[in-house]
Motif scaffolding. Structure first.
Motif, PDB file in Angstrom:
ATOM      1  N   GLN A  37     -11.908   2.477   7.846  1.00  0.00           N
ATOM      2  CA  GLN A  37     -12.104   2.804   6.577  1.00  0.00           C
ATOM      3  C   GLN A  37     -11.489   4.337   6.309  1.00  0.00           C
ATOM      4  OE1 GLN A  37     -16.172   1.909   5.755  1.00  0.00           O
ATOM      5  NE2 GLN A  37     -15.762  -0.014   5.332  1.00  0.00           N
ATOM      6  N   THR A  38     -10.476   4.564   5.385  1.00  0.00           N
ATOM      7  CA  THR A  38      -9.816   5.981   5.437  1.00  0.00           C
ATOM      8  C   THR A  38      -9.598   6.271   3.679  1.00  0.00           C
ATOM      9  OG1 THR A  38      -8.019   7.327   6.129  1.00  0.00           O
ATOM     10  CG2 THR A  38      -7.596   4.956   5.718  1.00  0.00           C
ATOM     11  N   TYR A  47      -7.466   7.317   0.727  1.00  0.00           N
ATOM     12  CA  TYR A  47      -6.023   6.616   0.244  1.00  0.00           C
ATOM     13  C   TYR A  47      -5.036   7.338   1.034  1.00  0.00           C
ATOM     14  CZ  TYR A  47      -8.534   3.450  -3.272  1.00  0.00           C
ATOM     15  OH  TYR A  47      -9.046   2.475  -3.660  1.00  0.00           O
ATOM     16  N   ILE A  66      -4.048   6.453   4.646  1.00  0.00           N
ATOM     17  CA  ILE A  66      -3.771   5.173   5.145  1.00  0.00           C
ATOM     18  C   ILE A  66      -2.359   4.990   5.794  1.00  0.00           C
ATOM     19  CG2 ILE A  66      -3.096   4.309   2.923  1.00  0.00           C
ATOM     20  CD1 ILE A  66      -5.059   2.141   5.685  1.00  0.00           C
ATOM     21  N   VAL A 114      -4.946  -5.035   4.596  1.00  0.00           N
ATOM     22  CA  VAL A 114      -5.360  -3.724   4.049  1.00  0.00           C
ATOM     23  C   VAL A 114      -5.964  -3.932   2.554  1.00  0.00           C
ATOM     24  CG1 VAL A 114      -4.776  -1.508   3.352  1.00  0.00           C
ATOM     25  CG2 VAL A 114      -3.791  -2.264   5.476  1.00  0.00           C
ATOM     26  N   TYR A 138      -8.047  -2.465  -0.813  1.00  0.00           N
ATOM     27  CA  TYR A 138      -8.477  -0.940  -1.499  1.00  0.00           C
ATOM     28  C   TYR A 138      -9.264  -0.960  -2.502  1.00  0.00           C
ATOM     29  CZ  TYR A 138      -3.662   0.271   0.395  1.00  0.00           C
ATOM     30  OH  TYR A 138      -2.426   0.227   1.250  1.00  0.00           O
ATOM     31  N   ALA A 174      -9.569   2.961   1.459  1.00  0.00           N
ATOM     32  CA  ALA A 174      -8.665   1.936   2.115  1.00  0.00           C
ATOM     33  C   ALA A 174      -9.469   1.451   3.148  1.00  0.00           C
ATOM     34  CB  ALA A 174      -7.316   2.413   2.337  1.00  0.00           C
ATOM     35  N   ALA A 207      -8.585  -1.083   6.570  1.00  0.00           N
ATOM     36  CA  ALA A 207      -7.691  -1.680   7.218  1.00  0.00           C
ATOM     37  C   ALA A 207      -8.045  -2.384   8.449  1.00  0.00           C
ATOM     38  CB  ALA A 207      -6.545  -0.850   7.879  1.00  0.00           C
TER      39      ALA A 207
END
Length: 204
Positions: A142-143, A145, A148, A165, A167, A171, A173
């Protein structure tokens, strides 16, 4: 750390007749316990109304390795364990072997069953086509946006694969990373942004 392993391509089969009892062996590659259950169901559909569906599997490696064997109504340790021994002796990973028996009216005894199930499994494994694959571990990352793209680029650089992925507020993944690159991946993530969360999804 080695993260390559040998396993089976497709499905291999064998057949054995002992004192009118018919044995059918089937072996394939599976990555999860759920996958092994689906394969057993396929075997039951292909060979309906059999007396026994005995099987064994070996999935994963090292401390994550899971092994299982079942006698499915045969005398204790007369079917599942000899199948598992054959699987272990093959030095293959992520493998399930199912041996189906149609009772022929003559009792084989525990020793006879051990020999029959073991032989059917060994012959099935010996006939299989083998290939080398890579052990991956699925991570959920989890990061923000804006990071990513860098995360996905890092995944590719380390030989990983992007599963999907999503959103939302951040984001998320799902990435498959080679076992030997896990720590390297985590260290590089910290270099990208300290506000990145990594979760190891539980798969069964």
């Amino acid at each position: 750390m080695l993260d390559e392993y040998k396993t089976i391509v497709g499905i291999a089969e064998s057949k054995l007749v002992v004192k009118k009892s018919r044995f059918f062996g089937l072996v394939t590659s599976v990555d999860t316990i759920q996958g092994s259950k689906r394969f057993i169901e396929l075997v039951q559909e292909k060979y309906p109304n059999a007396s026994h569906y005995c099987c064994a599997y070996s999935i994963g490696r090292d401390h994550e390795k899971r092994e299982y064997a079942t006698d499915d109504g045969e005398p204790r340790k007369s079917a599942g364990p000899p199948i598992l021994t054959a699987v272990a002796s093959s030095q293959l990973s992520n493998v399930i072997c199912v041996v189906v028996r149609y009772y022929g009216g003559i009792n084989l005894g525990v020793g006879g069953l051990i020999r029959a199930y073991g032989r059917c499994a060994r012959e099935c494994l010996a006939s299989a086509k083998i290939e080398t694959r890579i052990f991956y571990k699925t991570l959920q990352v989890q990061t923000p946006y804006e990071q990513i793209g860098a995360v996905l680029k890092l995944c590719g650089r380390l030989g990983g694969r992007v599963v999907n992925v999503e959103y939302d507020q951040r984001a998320t993944a799902h990435l498959q990373i080679r076992q030997r690159e896990i720590e390297n991946f985590r260290e590089n993530l910290r270099g990208i942004n300290t506000d990145i969360d990594v979760i190891d999804p539980v798969t069964v």
